[in-house]
Design a protein around this motif. Structure first.
Motif, short mmCIF file in Angstrom:
data_model
loop_
_atom_site.label_atom_id
_atom_site.label_comp_id
_atom_site.label_asym_id
_atom_site.label_seq_id
_atom_site.Cartn_x
_atom_site.Cartn_y
_atom_site.Cartn_z
N ASP A 1 -2.60 8.50 -18.20
CA ASP A 1 -4.30 7.52 -18.25
C ASP A 1 -4.78 7.78 -16.98
OD1 ASP A 1 -6.41 5.96 -19.30
OD2 ASP A 1 -6.46 5.16 -17.25
N THR A 2 -6.16 9.02 -17.15
CA THR A 2 -6.88 8.93 -16.27
C THR A 2 -6.92 7.71 -14.61
OG1 THR A 2 -7.30 11.33 -16.53
CG2 THR A 2 -8.28 10.60 -14.45
N ASN A 3 -7.77 6.81 -15.01
CA ASN A 3 -8.39 5.66 -14.43
C ASN A 3 -6.40 4.81 -13.57
OD1 ASN A 3 -11.13 6.08 -14.87
ND2 ASN A 3 -11.07 4.55 -16.96
N GLU A 4 -6.13 5.22 -14.61
CA GLU A 4 -4.75 4.01 -13.97
C GLU A 4 -3.91 5.17 -12.91
OE1 GLU A 4 -0.22 3.07 -15.80
OE2 GLU A 4 -1.73 3.91 -16.91
N ALA A 5 -3.96 6.63 -13.32
CA ALA A 5 -3.79 7.33 -11.98
C ALA A 5 -4.53 7.14 -10.61
CB ALA A 5 -3.30 8.56 -12.37
N ILE A 6 -5.98 7.20 -10.59
CA ILE A 6 -6.78 6.96 -9.79
C ILE A 6 -6.35 5.39 -9.03
CG2 ILE A 6 -9.32 6.80 -9.09
CD1 ILE A 6 -9.65 8.83 -10.81
N ALA A 7 -6.20 4.62 -10.06
CA ALA A 7 -6.14 3.61 -9.08
C ALA A 7 -4.47 3.14 -8.78
CB ALA A 7 -6.28 2.12 -10.77
N ILE A 8 -3.58 3.77 -8.85
CA ILE A 8 -1.94 3.19 -8.75
C ILE A 8 -2.46 4.43 -6.97
CG2 ILE A 8 -0.22 4.43 -8.88
CD1 ILE A 8 -0.36 3.45 -12.21
N THR A 9 -2.67 5.90 -7.40
CA THR A 9 -3.17 6.35 -5.85
C THR A 9 -3.74 5.69 -4.62
OG1 THR A 9 -3.67 8.17 -7.32
CG2 THR A 9 -4.14 8.21 -5.42
N GLU A 10 -4.90 5.14 -5.37
CA GLU A 10 -4.67 4.22 -4.40
C GLU A 10 -4.37 3.01 -3.58
OE1 GLU A 10 -9.13 2.84 -6.03
OE2 GLU A 10 -9.82 4.64 -5.84
N GLU A 11 -3.74 2.43 -4.50
CA GLU A 11 -2.75 0.89 -4.31
C GLU A 11 -1.31 2.08 -3.42
OE1 GLU A 11 1.10 -0.92 -6.91
OE2 GLU A 11 -0.55 -0.57 -7.60
N LYS A 12 -0.92 3.28 -3.95
CA LYS A 12 -0.14 3.66 -2.94
C LYS A 12 -0.53 4.26 -1.61
CE LYS A 12 2.92 3.02 -6.81
NZ LYS A 12 4.26 1.51 -6.29
N ILE A 13 -1.34 4.52 -1.53
CA ILE A 13 -1.84 4.88 -0.25
C ILE A 13 -2.14 3.87 0.58
CG2 ILE A 13 -3.70 5.40 1.27
CD1 ILE A 13 -4.61 7.31 -1.60
N LYS A 14 -2.63 2.67 0.42
CA LYS A 14 -2.28 2.18 0.98
C LYS A 14 -0.84 1.00 1.24
CE LYS A 14 -6.78 -0.23 -0.99
NZ LYS A 14 -7.53 -1.78 -1.53
N LEU A 15 -0.23 1.34 0.34
CA LEU A 15 1.26 0.61 0.87
C LEU A 15 1.34 1.91 1.34
CD1 LEU A 15 3.59 -1.12 -0.03
CD2 LEU A 15 4.06 0.60 -2.36
N ALA A 16 1.33 3.02 1.79
CA ALA A 16 1.86 4.53 2.23
C ALA A 16 1.50 4.05 4.09
CB ALA A 16 2.22 5.46 1.70
N SER A 17 0.80 3.22 4.04
CA SER A 17 -0.42 3.16 5.29
C SER A 17 -0.93 4.37 5.80
CB SER A 17 0.86 2.55 6.54
OG SER A 17 1.13 1.47 6.27
N ILE A 18 -1.42 5.81 4.82
CA ILE A 18 -1.48 7.24 5.74
C ILE A 18 -2.72 7.31 5.33
CG2 ILE A 18 0.51 7.91 5.08
CD1 ILE A 18 -0.72 8.61 2.17
N THR A 19 -4.00 8.33 5.60
CA THR A 19 -5.03 8.07 5.71
C THR A 19 -6.18 9.77 5.36
OG1 THR A 19 -5.70 6.74 7.32
CG2 THR A 19 -7.16 7.45 6.96
N PRO A 20 -5.43 9.94 3.89
CA PRO A 20 -6.03 11.13 3.72
C PRO A 20 -7.30 11.75 3.41
CG PRO A 20 -4.93 9.62 1.68
CD PRO A 20 -5.41 8.93 2.66
N THR A 21 -7.38 12.99 2.99
CA THR A 21 -8.69 13.07 3.44
C THR A 21 -9.20 13.69 1.92
OG1 THR A 21 -7.96 15.28 4.46
CG2 THR A 21 -10.28 15.60 3.62
N ASP A 22 -10.82 12.71 1.66
CA ASP A 22 -11.54 12.24 0.53
C ASP A 22 -12.60 13.48 0.30
OD1 ASP A 22 -10.05 9.46 0.15
OD2 ASP A 22 -12.31 9.25 1.58
N PHE A 23 -12.58 13.66 -1.10
CA PHE A 23 -12.58 15.10 -0.73
C PHE A 23 -13.00 15.28 -2.30
CE2 PHE A 23 -13.81 19.63 -2.24
CZ PHE A 23 -13.61 20.43 -1.13
N ASP A 24 -14.49 15.24 -2.49
CA ASP A 24 -14.27 14.66 -4.46
C ASP A 24 -14.44 14.42 -5.13
OD1 ASP A 24 -16.97 17.38 -3.56
OD2 ASP A 24 -15.86 18.61 -4.39
N GLY A 25 -14.38 13.13 -4.86
CA GLY A 25 -13.31 11.74 -5.22
C GLY A 25 -11.50 11.98 -5.01
#
Length: 311
Positions: free
Chosen positions: A52-76
């Protein structure tokens, strides 16, 4: 400087799904970044249940916080450097936890062996063909093991297909060679700048020959391996797309009738495949791309063929 977006295919054989992983780079191959949402979609996919795309988006944001990284935001989307991807992936280890090896392990190996290397070497902007570069040496080692002293001896593409992928059903080899002969000829010309030799040529300089009879060394045939493996990953589609070629073989109709007869006798599909084609799940094992893994492409093709024959 313009942005180059290239897609690299990752096939989840357990779920029967091909995913595209996007890499963003500048026009000279620098500043490469991977789309993290694509990674999560791969890990979330399940057999008979797409991610599910929406689930993937939510999990991506969750894992970014957990990994303490700052990726580039580009077109969502969240675009990560190699180092950021490494930190991110460590935090995803509970996802894709099925199969042997697991999807998580298979994708991790694909990332390390191919995509990470392309990004670090500033090659990802070139695209799919170059994605084969990191595994070409492994392919050549495999070729030398299979062909031995004949590695540099020119053979027909169909002969290479039989030996390299352990294919033993002649009309199936014919169907695959028809799908790949033209592409192989173009790859050879583009790589060497020469016209391939031909089995029917009696004069060295005669180049007016049938493309289907071109011959290559087994080492050269490795160029077409990605195209062949793409076909073999989906046996059902391969048989559907080569139906016209297959129809030309009298052998196919004979074998279809044999299948129907054996089914009336109560034989299982595996018993039918062994009786007609002398193939079992363990008989035609070919080395897969993953080290230590084997695939029975011939058996998989025959299983798909039997599905086309009405019970």
């Amino acid at each position: 400087m313009s942005i180059i977006i290239q897609c690299f295919p990752f096939y989840n054989r357990y779920a029967g799904v091909k995913h595209e992983v996007r890499i963003y780079s500048d026009e000279k191959g620098g500043n490469s970044k991977i789309v993290l949402e694509d990674v999560v979609l791969i890990l979330l996919a399940q057999p008979r249940k797409p991610a599910d795309t929406n689930e993937a988006i939510a999990i991506t944001e969750e894992k970014i916080k957990l990994a303490s990284i700052t990726p580039t935001d580009f077109d969502g989307l969240h675009l990560a450097t190699v180092d950021q991807m490494e930190e991110f992936y460590i935090c995803c280890d509970e996802l894709g936890d099925y199969g042997k090896p697991t999807v998580y392990e298979r994708f991790g190996k694909w990332w390390v062996d191919i995509i990470r290397e392309l990004m670090e070497k500033r090659l990802a902007h070139i695209g799919r063909l170059v994605s084969r570069v990191p595994v070409w040496e492994k392919d050549l080692d495999k070729t030398r093991r299979i062909f031995g002293d004949d590695t540099k001896k020119e053979i027909a593409l169909r002969t290479w297909l039989k030996m390299y992928y352990k294919l033993s059903v002649d009309w199936m080899v014919t169907a695959i060679s028809h799908k790949t002969n033209l592409k192989m000829s173009h790859l050879y010309r583009g790589t060497t700048g020469e016209v391939p030799n031909n089995v029917n040529s009696s004069i060295t300089n005669d180049r007016r020959r049938q493309r289907g009879n071109n011959i290559y060394t087994p080492e050269t045939c490795v160029l077409i391996a990605p195209e062949v493996e793409k076909l073999l990953e989906n046996p059902k589609n391969l048989l559907e797309n080569t139906a016209e070629t297959i129809k030309k073989s009298d052998k196919v109709e004979q074998e279809k009738n044999q299948v129907k007869t054996l089914r009336l006798e109560g034989k299982s599909d595996d018993e039918i495949i062994e009786q007609i084609w002398k193939v079992t799940p363990q008989s035609n094992l070919a080395e897969a791309e993953e080290e230590g893994e084997y695939r029975n492409y011939q058996y998989e093709l025959l299983k798909a063929f039997l599905e086309f024959i009405k019970k």
